[in-house]
Enzyme design. Structure first.
Site, PDB file in Angstrom:
ATOM      1  N   ARG A 162     -35.359  13.041  27.679  1.00 43.09           N
ATOM      2  CA  ARG A 162     -34.423  12.395  26.768  1.00 43.09           C
ATOM      3  C   ARG A 162     -35.020  11.040  26.395  1.00 43.09           C
ATOM      4  O   ARG A 162     -35.738  10.426  27.178  1.00 43.09           O
ATOM      5  CB  ARG A 162     -33.054  12.195  27.417  1.00 43.09           C
ATOM      6  CG  ARG A 162     -32.380  13.485  27.876  1.00 43.09           C
ATOM      7  CD  ARG A 162     -31.063  13.175  28.582  1.00 43.09           C
ATOM      8  NE  ARG A 162     -30.374  14.391  29.016  1.00 43.09           N
ATOM      9  CZ  ARG A 162     -30.506  14.937  30.222  1.00 43.09           C
ATOM     10  NH1 ARG A 162     -31.304  14.373  31.125  1.00 43.09           N
ATOM     11  NH2 ARG A 162     -29.840  16.042  30.539  1.00 43.09           N
ATOM     12  N   LYS A 188     -29.196  12.026  33.619  1.00 53.20           N
ATOM     13  CA  LYS A 188     -27.768  11.751  33.532  1.00 53.20           C
ATOM     14  C   LYS A 188     -27.144  11.737  34.924  1.00 53.20           C
ATOM     15  O   LYS A 188     -27.527  12.517  35.784  1.00 53.20           O
ATOM     16  CB  LYS A 188     -27.082  12.798  32.658  1.00 53.20           C
ATOM     17  CG  LYS A 188     -27.413  12.674  31.172  1.00 53.20           C
ATOM     18  CD  LYS A 188     -26.597  13.645  30.359  1.00 53.20           C
ATOM     19  CE  LYS A 188     -26.838  13.469  28.865  1.00 53.20           C
ATOM     20  NZ  LYS A 188     -26.034  14.404  28.050  1.00 53.20           N
ATOM     21  N   HIS A 255     -34.816  13.578  19.862  1.00 57.37           N
ATOM     22  CA  HIS A 255     -34.230  14.627  20.696  1.00 57.37           C
ATOM     23  C   HIS A 255     -34.768  16.006  20.315  1.00 57.37           C
ATOM     24  O   HIS A 255     -34.804  16.912  21.151  1.00 57.37           O
ATOM     25  CB  HIS A 255     -32.704  14.612  20.596  1.00 57.37           C
ATOM     26  CG  HIS A 255     -32.031  15.181  21.807  1.00 57.37           C
ATOM     27  ND1 HIS A 255     -32.145  14.610  23.066  1.00 57.37           N
ATOM     28  CD2 HIS A 255     -31.249  16.277  21.974  1.00 57.37           C
ATOM     29  CE1 HIS A 255     -31.459  15.327  23.944  1.00 57.37           C
ATOM     30  NE2 HIS A 255     -30.915  16.340  23.312  1.00 57.37           N
ATOM     31  N   ARG A 258     -37.533  17.084  22.529  1.00 62.65           N
ATOM     32  CA  ARG A 258     -37.061  17.704  23.786  1.00 62.65           C
ATOM     33  C   ARG A 258     -36.673  19.156  23.539  1.00 62.65           C
ATOM     34  O   ARG A 258     -37.002  20.049  24.319  1.00 62.65           O
ATOM     35  CB  ARG A 258     -35.884  16.893  24.321  1.00 62.65           C
ATOM     36  CG  ARG A 258     -35.185  17.477  25.547  1.00 62.65           C
ATOM     37  CD  ARG A 258     -34.149  16.455  26.015  1.00 62.65           C
ATOM     38  NE  ARG A 258     -33.124  17.013  26.888  1.00 62.65           N
ATOM     39  CZ  ARG A 258     -33.223  17.114  28.210  1.00 62.65           C
ATOM     40  NH1 ARG A 258     -34.336  16.734  28.813  1.00 62.65           N
ATOM     41  NH2 ARG A 258     -32.222  17.590  28.925  1.00 62.65           N
ATOM     42  N   HIS A 281     -30.850  19.929  33.416  1.00 66.50           N
ATOM     43  CA  HIS A 281     -29.508  20.418  33.086  1.00 66.50           C
ATOM     44  C   HIS A 281     -28.751  20.762  34.365  1.00 66.50           C
ATOM     45  O   HIS A 281     -29.290  21.430  35.251  1.00 66.50           O
ATOM     46  CB  HIS A 281     -29.589  21.671  32.205  1.00 66.50           C
ATOM     47  CG  HIS A 281     -29.971  21.380  30.792  1.00 66.50           C
ATOM     48  ND1 HIS A 281     -30.483  22.337  29.950  1.00 66.50           N
ATOM     49  CD2 HIS A 281     -29.907  20.236  30.062  1.00 66.50           C
ATOM     50  CE1 HIS A 281     -30.721  21.797  28.764  1.00 66.50           C
ATOM     51  NE2 HIS A 281     -30.379  20.527  28.814  1.00 66.50           N
ATOM     52  N   TYR A 290     -31.127  27.819  24.426  1.00 66.00           N
ATOM     53  CA  TYR A 290     -32.467  27.945  23.855  1.00 66.00           C
ATOM     54  C   TYR A 290     -32.872  29.396  23.635  1.00 66.00           C
ATOM     55  O   TYR A 290     -33.789  29.667  22.869  1.00 66.00           O
ATOM     56  CB  TYR A 290     -33.477  27.220  24.750  1.00 66.00           C
ATOM     57  CG  TYR A 290     -33.283  25.728  24.711  1.00 66.00           C
ATOM     58  CD1 TYR A 290     -33.693  24.984  23.612  1.00 66.00           C
ATOM     59  CD2 TYR A 290     -32.642  25.073  25.751  1.00 66.00           C
ATOM     60  CE1 TYR A 290     -33.484  23.621  23.557  1.00 66.00           C
ATOM     61  CE2 TYR A 290     -32.427  23.706  25.703  1.00 66.00           C
ATOM     62  CZ  TYR A 290     -32.852  22.986  24.601  1.00 66.00           C
ATOM     63  OH  TYR A 290     -32.621  21.631  24.541  1.00 66.00           O
TER      64      TYR A 290
END
Length: 310
Positions: A162, A188, A255, A258, A281, A290
């Site tokens: 990110r 995150k 982004h 990524r 994730h 994806y």
């Protein structure tokens, strides 16, 4: 306690206890400010704990309807409802209110957007050539800015980071040629992960740091023109300027690098679980988006190449 005071306590808890990202806290603060502002008009006074405890499902539906009337889309309303749910549940734990209105409220049904990736050629071009565009009015030397942008976007595409993760790196974190250790990234929720680094990424970063002799280990890896940590908006503008010059699609953003990393790995046969770990994730369902990108690419290829596709 007023609604505004309760909101401040909740946001402080989010930041300190849950370690939510600053952007998340800011967004939830806006959403709750909008909600409390609506209630002040809807109920005829600034809501306190008693008013919040007495909310009905119709009150929350009225707020959602008002948001829709102002043009807020389903994704925005779903996020705002999530902020309100978290806020009222926090008050249930800390102030003893019973948020009965939430029991029958269902958020807007969302169809997760399919990530928009670049082609391998577009991603490589963006990473290698983005530094060709520079702002002559900025204090940073053009050569240093070019090397910085090339290093940054090569890192985003090569490691799937990110933009905030990349810009949080310091000199001491820089993966350089000759090393084989993985890059430690804080994602995150302050969750760390290790990401393998390609030689091309190490070389691009080394070329940039060669223009910053004597940089201290604690300095930001990516600097802005005034010597502070590079602002994400500046990085976004660099790629935006280049994509318009080079004719790349409008979804060529930091982004998207990524997204391209994940999509191209999947197309090359990488395991979905491995991609999940590399991207950081929390849920495999997020990574599974994806597969739709890869399927769409296969269909487009088939339509172009198969003699009976029409």
């Amino acid at each position: 306690m007023t609604g505004a005071e309760a909101r401040a306590r909740y946001l402080d808890w989010l930041a300190r206890e849950r370690r939510a990202a600053a952007n998340t806290v800011e967004a939830y603060g806006r959403d709750l400010g909008d909600f409390l502002g609506f209630l002040a008009g809807h109920l005829g006074e600034e809501p306190g704990l008693e008013a919040l405890a007495g909310l009905r499902a119709t009150d929350i539906r009225a707020w959602l309807a008002a948001r829709a009337a102002t043009g807020a889309g389903a994704a925005t309303r779903a996020r705002q409802l999530a902020a309100v749910r978290g806020f009222l549940r926090f008050l249930a734990r800390t102030a003893g209110i019973e948020p009965v209105a939430l029991a029958t409220i269902r958020g807007p049904r969302l169809k997760p957007p399919v990530p928009r990736a670049l082609t391998p050629g577009q991603a490589l071009e963006a990473a290698a050539k983005v530094g060709q565009v520079h702002d002559p009015e900025r204090a940073m030397r053009p050569a240093e800015q070019a090397a910085r942008d090339c290093a940054l976007f090569t890192l985003l595409y090569g490691c799937g980071l990110r933009i905030a993760e990349a810009l949080a790196l310091d000199i001491r974190d820089a993966p350089l040629p000759g090393g084989e250790s993985a890059l430690r990234v804080t994602g995150k929720g302050s969750k760390p992960r290790l990401v393998p680094v390609l030689p091309a990424v190490r070389q691009a970063i080394a070329a940039y740091l060669a223009l910053r002799p004597g940089a201290a280990a604690g300095e930001p890896l990516f600097l802005g023109a005034r010597g502070a940590r590079l602002d994400p908006a500046v990085a976004q503008k660099s790629l935006r300027d280049y994509r318009r010059l080079a004719g790349l699609p409008e979804h060529a953003t930091p982004h998207a690098m990524r997204h391209s990393f994940a999509t191209h790995l999947l197309g090359g046969g990488a395991d979905l679980r491995a991609i999940q770990e590399l991207l950081g994730h929390a849920s495999l369902s997020t990574t599974q988006r994806y597969t739709a990108v890869d399927a769409a690419g296969l269909l487009a290829t088939w339509k172009k190449a198969h003699p009976r596709a029409d």
